[in-house]
Design a protein around this motif. Structure first.
Motif, mmCIF file in Angstrom:
data_model
loop_
_atom_site.group_PDB
_atom_site.id
_atom_site.type_symbol
_atom_site.label_atom_id
_atom_site.label_comp_id
_atom_site.label_asym_id
_atom_site.label_seq_id
_atom_site.Cartn_x
_atom_site.Cartn_y
_atom_site.Cartn_z
ATOM 1 N N VAL A 41 -0.686 10.940 2.865
ATOM 2 C CA VAL A 41 0.090 10.033 3.710
ATOM 3 C C VAL A 41 -0.433 8.603 3.539
ATOM 4 N N ARG A 42 -1.731 8.450 3.523
ATOM 5 C CA ARG A 42 -2.319 7.111 3.349
ATOM 6 C C ARG A 42 -2.025 6.553 1.959
ATOM 7 N N ASP A 43 -2.015 7.407 0.954
ATOM 8 C CA ASP A 43 -1.662 6.968 -0.396
ATOM 9 C C ASP A 43 -0.218 6.477 -0.451
ATOM 10 N N ILE A 44 0.668 7.199 0.229
ATOM 11 C CA ILE A 44 2.077 6.800 0.265
ATOM 12 C C ILE A 44 2.217 5.432 0.922
ATOM 13 N N LYS A 45 1.521 5.219 2.028
ATOM 14 C CA LYS A 45 1.576 3.921 2.709
ATOM 15 C C LYS A 45 1.083 2.807 1.793
ATOM 16 N N ARG A 46 -0.017 3.071 1.093
ATOM 17 C CA ARG A 46 -0.574 2.058 0.187
ATOM 18 C C ARG A 46 0.403 1.760 -0.947
ATOM 19 N N ASP A 47 0.986 2.802 -1.537
ATOM 20 C CA ASP A 47 1.927 2.605 -2.637
ATOM 21 C C ASP A 47 3.166 1.848 -2.184
ATOM 22 N N CYS A 48 3.682 2.173 -1.010
ATOM 23 C CA CYS A 48 4.850 1.461 -0.477
ATOM 24 C C CYS A 48 4.518 -0.009 -0.231
ATOM 25 N N SER A 49 3.339 -0.275 0.300
ATOM 26 C CA SER A 49 2.928 -1.663 0.538
ATOM 27 C C SER A 49 2.822 -2.427 -0.774
ATOM 28 N N THR A 50 2.294 -1.780 -1.795
ATOM 29 C CA THR A 50 2.190 -2.407 -3.116
ATOM 30 C C THR A 50 3.583 -2.727 -3.652
ATOM 31 N N CYS A 51 4.513 -1.791 -3.518
ATOM 32 C CA CYS A 51 5.881 -2.012 -3.988
ATOM 33 C C CYS A 51 6.547 -3.162 -3.244
ATOM 34 N N ILE A 52 6.337 -3.236 -1.949
ATOM 35 C CA ILE A 52 6.909 -4.339 -1.172
ATOM 36 C C ILE A 52 6.366 -5.669 -1.686
#
Length: 63
Positions: A41-52
């Protein structure tokens, strides 16, 4: 890709981060997720933030 499309994609990613935040909070309140799942879940949040961040950079470059 126009600015509206970039803004829409950023909005979708923001929604994904918010959903992951809720999952993380629920997991911290009880044994809802295993540690491995919580890391995911934390990896997903980090990846989404990077994409944004990348989408915002593309939007600035296209102006």
């Amino acid at each position: 890709m126009n600015t509206m499309t970039i803004a829409h994609m950023a909005g979708v990613l923001t929604s994904a981060i918010q959903a992951a935040d809720r999952l993380e909070l629920d997991a911290l309140k009880g044994p809802a997720l295993a540690d491995m799942d919580l890391d995911l879940v934390r990896d997903i949040k980090r990846d989404c933030s990077t994409c944004i961040g990348l989408l915002e950079q593309i939007g600035r470059e296209r102006r």
